[in-house]
Every structure is written in C-alpha cells, then in structure tokens.
Design a protein around this motif. Sequence first.
Motif, mmCIF file in Angstrom:
data_model
loop_
_atom_site.group_PDB
_atom_site.id
_atom_site.type_symbol
_atom_site.label_atom_id
_atom_site.label_comp_id
_atom_site.label_asym_id
_atom_site.label_seq_id
_atom_site.Cartn_x
_atom_site.Cartn_y
_atom_site.Cartn_z
ATOM 1 N N ARG A 1 78.302 41.903 22.972
ATOM 2 C CA ARG A 1 79.298 42.755 22.346
ATOM 3 C C ARG A 1 80.235 43.533 23.378
ATOM 4 O O ARG A 1 81.463 44.019 23.352
ATOM 5 N N LEU A 2 79.666 43.899 24.860
ATOM 6 C CA LEU A 2 80.339 44.704 25.764
ATOM 7 C C LEU A 2 81.207 44.072 26.669
ATOM 8 O O LEU A 2 82.316 44.258 27.340
ATOM 9 N N THR A 3 81.187 43.068 26.882
ATOM 10 C CA THR A 3 81.532 41.685 27.889
ATOM 11 C C THR A 3 82.001 40.520 27.450
ATOM 12 O O THR A 3 83.766 39.765 27.291
ATOM 13 N N GLY A 4 82.070 40.368 25.550
ATOM 14 C CA GLY A 4 82.628 38.959 24.872
ATOM 15 C C GLY A 4 82.603 37.796 25.545
ATOM 16 O O GLY A 4 82.771 36.378 25.377
ATOM 17 N N ILE A 5 81.202 37.621 26.185
ATOM 18 C CA ILE A 5 80.593 36.378 26.640
ATOM 19 C C ILE A 5 80.163 35.881 25.959
ATOM 20 O O ILE A 5 79.405 35.869 24.864
ATOM 21 N N ARG A 6 80.514 34.153 25.271
ATOM 22 C CA ARG A 6 79.977 33.143 24.012
ATOM 23 C C ARG A 6 78.636 33.937 24.230
ATOM 24 O O ARG A 6 78.010 33.553 25.326
ATOM 25 N N TRP A 7 77.991 33.641 23.326
ATOM 26 C CA TRP A 7 76.749 33.784 22.359
ATOM 27 C C TRP A 7 75.608 32.444 22.059
ATOM 28 O O TRP A 7 76.140 31.447 21.177
ATOM 29 N N VAL A 8 74.630 32.005 22.611
ATOM 30 C CA VAL A 8 73.852 31.159 22.607
ATOM 31 C C VAL A 8 72.893 31.801 21.641
ATOM 32 O O VAL A 8 71.996 32.091 22.608
ATOM 33 N N ALA A 9 71.917 31.676 20.544
ATOM 34 C CA ALA A 9 71.104 32.645 19.711
ATOM 35 C C ALA A 9 69.622 30.983 19.640
ATOM 36 O O ALA A 9 70.289 30.549 18.840
ATOM 37 N N ASP A 10 68.756 31.361 20.675
ATOM 38 C CA ASP A 10 67.617 30.363 20.098
ATOM 39 C C ASP A 10 66.829 31.282 19.143
ATOM 40 O O ASP A 10 65.783 31.460 19.504
ATOM 41 N N PHE A 11 66.657 30.689 17.709
ATOM 42 C CA PHE A 11 65.721 31.499 17.141
ATOM 43 C C PHE A 11 64.690 30.782 16.956
ATOM 44 O O PHE A 11 63.269 31.149 17.137
ATOM 45 N N ARG A 12 64.582 29.225 16.834
ATOM 46 C CA ARG A 12 63.041 28.707 17.072
ATOM 47 C C ARG A 12 63.217 28.817 15.612
ATOM 48 O O ARG A 12 62.779 27.930 14.911
ATOM 49 N N ASP A 13 62.474 29.727 14.874
ATOM 50 C CA ASP A 13 61.544 29.467 14.149
ATOM 51 C C ASP A 13 62.603 31.156 12.972
ATOM 52 O O ASP A 13 63.105 31.800 13.929
ATOM 53 N N PRO A 14 62.518 31.396 11.726
ATOM 54 C CA PRO A 14 63.021 32.515 11.340
ATOM 55 C C PRO A 14 62.720 33.566 11.716
ATOM 56 O O PRO A 14 61.622 33.395 11.666
ATOM 57 N N MET A 15 63.851 34.962 11.396
ATOM 58 C CA MET A 15 63.177 36.133 11.956
ATOM 59 C C MET A 15 62.718 36.347 10.307
ATOM 60 O O MET A 15 61.561 37.157 10.532
ATOM 61 N N VAL A 16 63.140 36.530 9.854
ATOM 62 C CA VAL A 16 62.850 36.850 8.121
ATOM 63 C C VAL A 16 61.921 35.624 7.012
ATOM 64 O O VAL A 16 62.854 34.697 7.701
ATOM 65 N N GLU A 17 60.832 36.006 6.724
ATOM 66 C CA GLU A 17 60.831 35.442 5.408
ATOM 67 C C GLU A 17 60.667 36.200 4.225
ATOM 68 O O GLU A 17 60.460 37.578 4.850
ATOM 69 N N PRO A 18 60.153 36.335 2.603
ATOM 70 C CA PRO A 18 59.942 37.072 2.207
ATOM 71 C C PRO A 18 59.168 37.692 1.892
ATOM 72 O O PRO A 18 58.750 39.411 2.351
ATOM 73 N N ASP A 19 58.002 37.497 2.643
ATOM 74 C CA ASP A 19 56.654 37.868 2.838
ATOM 75 C C ASP A 19 56.301 38.553 4.845
ATOM 76 O O ASP A 19 55.255 39.178 5.303
ATOM 77 N N TYR A 20 57.115 38.594 5.295
ATOM 78 C CA TYR A 20 56.907 38.553 7.260
ATOM 79 C C TYR A 20 58.763 38.631 7.404
ATOM 80 O O TYR A 20 60.104 38.684 7.165
ATOM 81 N N PRO A 21 58.566 39.990 8.334
ATOM 82 C CA PRO A 21 57.573 40.892 8.423
ATOM 83 C C PRO A 21 56.956 41.644 7.220
ATOM 84 O O PRO A 21 57.843 41.964 5.828
ATOM 85 N N SER A 22 56.011 42.339 6.754
ATOM 86 C CA SER A 22 55.740 43.052 6.319
ATOM 87 C C SER A 22 55.916 44.434 5.361
ATOM 88 O O SER A 22 55.826 44.530 4.636
ATOM 89 N N ASP A 23 56.037 44.589 6.790
ATOM 90 C CA ASP A 23 56.086 46.252 6.461
ATOM 91 C C ASP A 23 57.783 46.787 6.553
ATOM 92 O O ASP A 23 58.387 45.816 7.012
ATOM 93 N N PRO A 24 57.920 46.943 5.645
ATOM 94 C CA PRO A 24 59.543 46.827 5.461
ATOM 95 C C PRO A 24 60.491 47.757 5.496
ATOM 96 O O PRO A 24 61.721 47.077 6.350
ATOM 97 N N LEU A 25 60.264 48.361 6.819
ATOM 98 C CA LEU A 25 60.974 49.294 7.151
ATOM 99 C C LEU A 25 60.849 47.911 8.914
ATOM 100 O O LEU A 25 62.380 47.759 9.491
ATOM 101 N N GLU A 26 60.151 48.003 9.511
ATOM 102 C CA GLU A 26 60.205 46.382 10.123
ATOM 103 C C GLU A 26 60.782 45.766 9.512
ATOM 104 O O GLU A 26 61.575 44.682 10.451
#
Length: 414
Positions: free
Chosen positions: A134-159
């Motif tokens: 966002r600060l530089t405009g350089i193009r970005w490749v995001a290596d997720f590997r696994d999903p960040m969010v699933e129905p029961d993960y993270p279990s903490d609602p705020l997280e």
Amino acid sequence: MVKRVLMVAYHFPPMNQSSGIQRTLRFAQYLPEFSWEPVVLTAQPRAYSSVSPASLTEVPADLQVRRAFALDTTRHLALQGAYPRWLALPDRWWSWWLGAVPAGLSLIRNLKPDVLWSTYPIATAHLIAYTLHRLTGIRWVADFRDPMVEPDYPSDPLEHRVFEWIEHKTLKHCKRAVFASPGALRLCAERYPDTLRSRLTIIENGYDEASFVGAEQTAVAARPGRRPLVLVHSGIVYPSERDPRALFAALSQLCGNGSIKRGELRIVLRATGSDDYLRELIARYGIDGIVTLEPALSYREALAEMLAADGLLLLQAAICNDQVPAKLYEYLRARRPILALTDPKGDTATVLRNAGIDTIARLDSEEEIARLLVRFLELLRQQRAPVAGEATVAAASRRSRTIELARVLDAVAG
C-alpha cells in the motif's frame, strides 16, 4: 535480465521449530537459477523460542537477509504469564510489523524489488507485505499455503475476525494468491467468489534433494526384518489436528491380544512439541515400551533418521482434509514405506494414492488402524510395502517447485 523479489517470512534459520522454514529457504536458494534475486525480510532470532545456529549454514552465502525487530508476546510482553489479548493479535509476533515495515521500506528504497512475496502461517507476514504494498505500489504475491480462516479456525472470535480482515485485504490487493493444496485453493474460491480464479494458483511443498544427498551419507540403511521394526513420526503432533489417541488405543489392543509383541515394534515421535500431553496418553494406554518421545534434531539429522527407519508415520485429521503436511513430500523422497493415518477423502490421501501408496486408515478409527497396522508390519517384514515411484519423487523437489514460483513471479512482474 535479473529481477528482485523481497520475501517476507517469519520462519527462517536459525529458527528450529517448523518445516515451513524449508519453503522460503529453498525458494531463496534456487530462484537465482531462474533470473530472480531474492532478498529475505525476517525476524530477529530472539523472537524464536528455539534456535539452531547450525541451520544458518543452509542459508546461501550471497543471500541478503534483513532481520527486523520482533518479540514474542508470550515470552517478552507477559507479566506472570498474563498479557492483554490485543498484544497477541493477529498473532504473538505482531511486534514484528513495527520493525519489518521500516526495514522493508529501507530495502525497497535501496534495492527496488520488482515483486513482494509473503508467506503464511504467521498472519503478521501478510500484514507486513500488505502495508509495504500500500505504501509503495509494488506488486505482491501472497503465499497462503493453507487457508487463513475456516469455520472453526481460529476458534477465538476476535482472532477469527482479525484473520478474516487480513485474508480479505490480502486477496483484494495481491496479484497472485498461492496455495499448497487443491482443497485450500477451492475453499478460498468458494469463500471469495468475486476473486478472479486466474489469480489463484497451487505450488505444493516439496523436499530438497541436496539435503537428502547429504543425509544419505550419514544415514544407516534400514535392515529388513530387524527387531524391533522402527516407525518414525518427524515433527509437531498437534493435539487436535494430529491426535494419536486412536493409534495408541489400537497399539494397546494389539499388544493385549498378542498381535504385536513388545520388543518387535518401536514408534519414535520426534520433536512433537506436545510431549507432556503425549506422555500422559502413553502411560494411560500402557504402551511406554513401544512409543518413545525424542527431542528435536537438526534438519539433516532428521532426514537421516527418516532414511534409516523401517517406516514413516503420518498423522492428519479429517479437519485438515484441505491441507497436505510439508513432511509428506520428504517422506516420499525418503522412499520408505508410509503408514498414513488420515481421511481417505482428503488431499493428503490423494497425494499418497497418486504416488501408489495405499497404506491409509482414518486417524480417529481404532479399528481401521489396528487392521492396517498388522498388515503394514507384515508388508515391512516381507519388503513389499509400497513406496513412491521415481516420477512422483522428481516432481516434488524444491527445485521443481521453485520453477513454478519463478513463473508466477515472471507473470506478476510483467
């Protein structure tokens, strides 16, 4: 023409706790072969709870590495073990953002990278790359590997909400989102239907051939039919995702009815990260003479242990059907028989079947495990247990995976 990529990764030597280190390390090692000069932005070693100075010898001598300020909330910001919840959002290493953003901007000014690359599972890594993008405009490749969010993960609602926000921002602004398995990509495509499918791609994990060649020089070859037969599980045993209770119950049952005699089988759980939990289970099921807990080894020593084992043990619960553990590819390269306790419907089982390996049972089924274990041990004794073929092994090398990443970087850089 050589181009540059700034790689944001928390897991990097001398950290000594995660197989995820190998993904970034080997990409950085092999990218120069494909006209990409990597620069790594990582955390200061004090952020790691365990380090291995010897692992620094694996880092290429000409690789530029910037280690930014970072703390672990649970160790550095806690008072008598307690700390405000916000001090661990999105994760325990949020303070890395404070050091990595200025360090990243300095690297960008001096080196002018063509692409940013960041890798999960530390959510702060994507947050750092998002800020730099966002600060530089350089193009970005995001290596997720696994999903960040699933129905029961993270279990903490705020997280969970914080992870959702980071995932949403990442998918909105990155030029490519990379996943390590088909299931992980599918979940993302289903949750974000407006995301262009062409921006999502798969680069699986792999193994490093050079590390295996070095390990083969020190490994003692498995002796067919030896007593006891040795099975090895190398790496973390998560109490939920890799819970071995059904395995332990099956072992107890088989010892009780004489199908397995004490002294003919030893199962080594190496560097589990959950020794206290497992020690209690081992005592409860009365299998202390069979299952042993062993400390961490160096990466090359761990590979040598895999090569010397009669068989390799894989644990993966059905809740992880859309993930494939990185160690599986190292298991395939070790060319040792694999006892896979995982859901037959998951991505891990699919990889195994494609490699010609059918020694699979559900992790939560004591009955299935007991049947498979008897069969597996007999196959070991007869030297008939299936192992991966040469074509499968070759395709899974870290160098082959780096070719795939270089293509993604080329497409993003334009």
